[in-house]
Design a protein around this motif. Structure first.
Motif, short mmCIF file in Angstrom:
data_model
loop_
_atom_site.label_atom_id
_atom_site.label_comp_id
_atom_site.label_asym_id
_atom_site.label_seq_id
_atom_site.Cartn_x
_atom_site.Cartn_y
_atom_site.Cartn_z
N PRO A 13 0.60 -0.83 -0.30
CA PRO A 13 -0.25 0.00 0.32
C PRO A 13 0.76 1.42 0.20
CG PRO A 13 -0.29 -1.66 1.97
CD PRO A 13 0.78 -2.11 1.06
N ARG A 66 -4.37 9.91 -9.09
CA ARG A 66 -3.75 9.41 -8.36
C ARG A 66 -2.67 7.91 -9.50
NH1 ARG A 66 -4.85 4.22 -5.44
NH2 ARG A 66 -7.22 4.31 -7.00
N SER A 84 0.55 5.64 -4.89
CA SER A 84 -0.37 6.00 -4.17
C SER A 84 -1.89 4.81 -3.95
CB SER A 84 -1.25 7.20 -3.49
OG SER A 84 -0.41 7.99 -3.84
N LYS A 86 -3.73 1.44 -3.47
CA LYS A 86 -4.69 0.62 -2.39
C LYS A 86 -5.33 -0.98 -2.20
CE LYS A 86 -7.02 5.31 -1.69
NZ LYS A 86 -7.95 5.71 -2.36
N GLU A 88 -8.04 -1.78 -2.28
CA GLU A 88 -8.86 -1.77 -2.85
C GLU A 88 -8.91 -1.61 -4.39
OE1 GLU A 88 -8.56 0.17 -0.29
OE2 GLU A 88 -9.80 2.09 -0.64
N ASP A 89 -7.57 -1.89 -4.88
CA ASP A 89 -6.51 -1.71 -6.06
C ASP A 89 -7.11 -2.91 -6.89
OD1 ASP A 89 -5.32 1.79 -4.98
OD2 ASP A 89 -7.32 1.44 -6.38
#
Length: 115
Positions: A13, A66, A84, A86, A88-89
Protein backbone atom coordinates in the motif's frame (compact mmCIF):
# COMPACT_ATOMS: atom_id res chain seq x y z
CA UNK A 1 -4.69 -8.00 -33.37
CA UNK A 2 -2.85 -8.16 -30.09
CA UNK A 3 -2.90 -6.13 -26.90
CA UNK A 4 -0.26 -7.33 -24.47
CA UNK A 5 -0.29 -5.90 -20.96
CA UNK A 6 2.71 -5.96 -18.67
CA UNK A 7 3.93 -4.35 -15.47
CA UNK A 8 1.53 -5.84 -12.97
CA UNK A 9 2.63 -7.45 -9.74
CA UNK A 10 2.57 -7.29 -5.97
CA UNK A 11 3.09 -3.91 -4.34
CA UNK A 12 2.66 -2.58 -0.82
CA UNK A 13 0.00 0.00 0.00
CA UNK A 14 1.23 3.44 -0.95
CA UNK A 15 3.47 2.04 -3.65
CA UNK A 16 3.49 2.57 -7.40
CA UNK A 17 3.30 0.51 -10.55
CA UNK A 18 3.45 1.36 -14.22
CA UNK A 19 1.41 -0.79 -16.57
CA UNK A 20 2.14 -0.98 -20.28
CA UNK A 21 0.02 -2.26 -23.14
CA UNK A 22 1.75 -2.97 -26.42
CA UNK A 23 -0.57 -3.04 -29.41
CA UNK A 24 -0.16 -4.60 -32.82
CA UNK A 25 -2.27 -5.58 -35.80
CA UNK A 26 -4.31 -2.39 -36.09
CA UNK A 27 -3.80 1.35 -36.55
CA UNK A 28 -3.09 2.19 -32.95
CA UNK A 29 -3.06 5.96 -33.45
CA UNK A 30 -6.68 5.88 -34.66
CA UNK A 31 -8.04 4.20 -31.56
CA UNK A 32 -9.16 5.50 -28.21
CA UNK A 33 -7.36 3.50 -25.55
CA UNK A 34 -8.56 2.67 -22.09
CA UNK A 35 -7.63 0.74 -19.00
CA UNK A 36 -10.29 -1.26 -17.16
CA UNK A 37 -10.05 -3.39 -14.07
CA UNK A 38 -11.99 -6.24 -12.57
CA UNK A 39 -11.74 -7.28 -8.96
CA UNK A 40 -12.91 -10.71 -7.76
CA UNK A 41 -16.69 -10.84 -7.57
CA UNK A 42 -17.10 -7.40 -9.13
CA UNK A 43 -17.94 -6.10 -12.57
CA UNK A 44 -15.29 -4.73 -14.90
CA UNK A 45 -14.96 -0.97 -14.47
CA UNK A 46 -13.29 1.85 -16.37
CA UNK A 47 -10.08 3.13 -14.83
CA UNK A 48 -8.93 5.71 -17.39
CA UNK A 49 -9.20 6.54 -21.07
CA UNK A 50 -7.20 8.57 -23.56
CA UNK A 51 -8.16 9.89 -26.98
CA UNK A 52 -6.46 8.70 -30.13
CA UNK A 53 -4.06 11.65 -30.31
CA UNK A 54 -3.61 11.77 -26.55
CA UNK A 55 -5.09 15.20 -26.06
CA UNK A 56 -8.02 14.16 -23.89
CA UNK A 57 -8.08 11.91 -20.86
CA UNK A 58 -10.68 10.92 -18.34
CA UNK A 59 -10.55 8.98 -15.11
CA UNK A 60 -12.85 7.21 -12.73
CA UNK A 61 -13.39 9.38 -9.68
CA UNK A 62 -11.52 7.06 -7.32
CA UNK A 63 -8.42 7.18 -9.55
CA UNK A 64 -8.22 10.92 -10.13
CA UNK A 65 -5.00 12.38 -8.79
CA UNK A 66 -3.42 8.96 -8.29
CA UNK A 67 -3.35 7.44 -11.80
CA UNK A 68 -2.11 8.86 -15.09
CA UNK A 69 -2.84 7.42 -18.51
CA UNK A 70 -0.56 8.23 -21.42
CA UNK A 71 0.28 6.87 -24.84
CA UNK A 72 3.12 6.77 -27.32
CA UNK A 73 1.68 6.37 -30.80
CA UNK A 74 5.14 5.88 -32.29
CA UNK A 75 5.54 2.79 -30.09
CA UNK A 76 1.88 1.71 -30.26
CA UNK A 77 1.86 1.56 -26.49
CA UNK A 78 -0.42 2.90 -23.79
CA UNK A 79 0.64 3.29 -20.18
CA UNK A 80 -1.00 3.57 -16.80
CA UNK A 81 1.07 5.08 -14.01
CA UNK A 82 -0.49 4.14 -10.69
CA UNK A 83 0.62 5.90 -7.51
CA UNK A 84 -0.56 5.78 -3.91
CA UNK A 85 -1.94 2.31 -4.46
CA UNK A 86 -4.53 0.96 -2.05
CA UNK A 87 -5.62 -2.60 -1.27
CA UNK A 88 -8.90 -1.87 -3.05
CA UNK A 89 -6.95 -1.33 -6.28
CA UNK A 90 -6.26 -5.07 -6.35
CA UNK A 91 -7.69 -6.37 -9.62
CA UNK A 92 -6.89 -7.70 -13.04
CA UNK A 93 -6.20 -4.69 -15.24
CA UNK A 94 -7.16 -4.83 -18.91
CA UNK A 95 -6.17 -2.75 -21.91
CA UNK A 96 -8.95 -1.84 -24.34
CA UNK A 97 -8.89 -0.31 -27.83
CA UNK A 98 -11.99 1.21 -29.44
CA UNK A 99 -12.91 2.95 -32.67
CA UNK A 100 -16.48 3.06 -33.83
CA UNK A 101 -17.84 -0.48 -33.65
CA UNK A 102 -14.38 -2.04 -33.44
CA UNK A 103 -12.97 -2.91 -30.06
CA UNK A 104 -10.25 -5.18 -28.72
CA UNK A 105 -9.25 -6.44 -25.29
CA UNK A 106 -5.99 -7.60 -23.84
CA UNK A 107 -5.66 -10.65 -21.61
CA UNK A 108 -5.07 -8.62 -18.48
CA UNK A 109 -2.35 -8.21 -15.89
CA UNK A 110 -2.82 -8.81 -12.18
CA UNK A 111 -2.21 -5.96 -9.74
CA UNK A 112 -2.15 -6.93 -6.07
CA UNK A 113 -1.79 -4.32 -3.34
CA UNK A 114 -1.01 -5.92 -0.03
CA UNK A 115 1.36 -5.65 2.89
Amino acid sequence: VQLVESGGGLVQPGGSLRLSCAASGFTFSSYRMSWYRQAPGKERELVAAISSAGGRTNYADSMKGRFTISRDNAKSTVYLQMNSLKPEDTAVHYCHAARGTDDYWGQGTQVTVSS
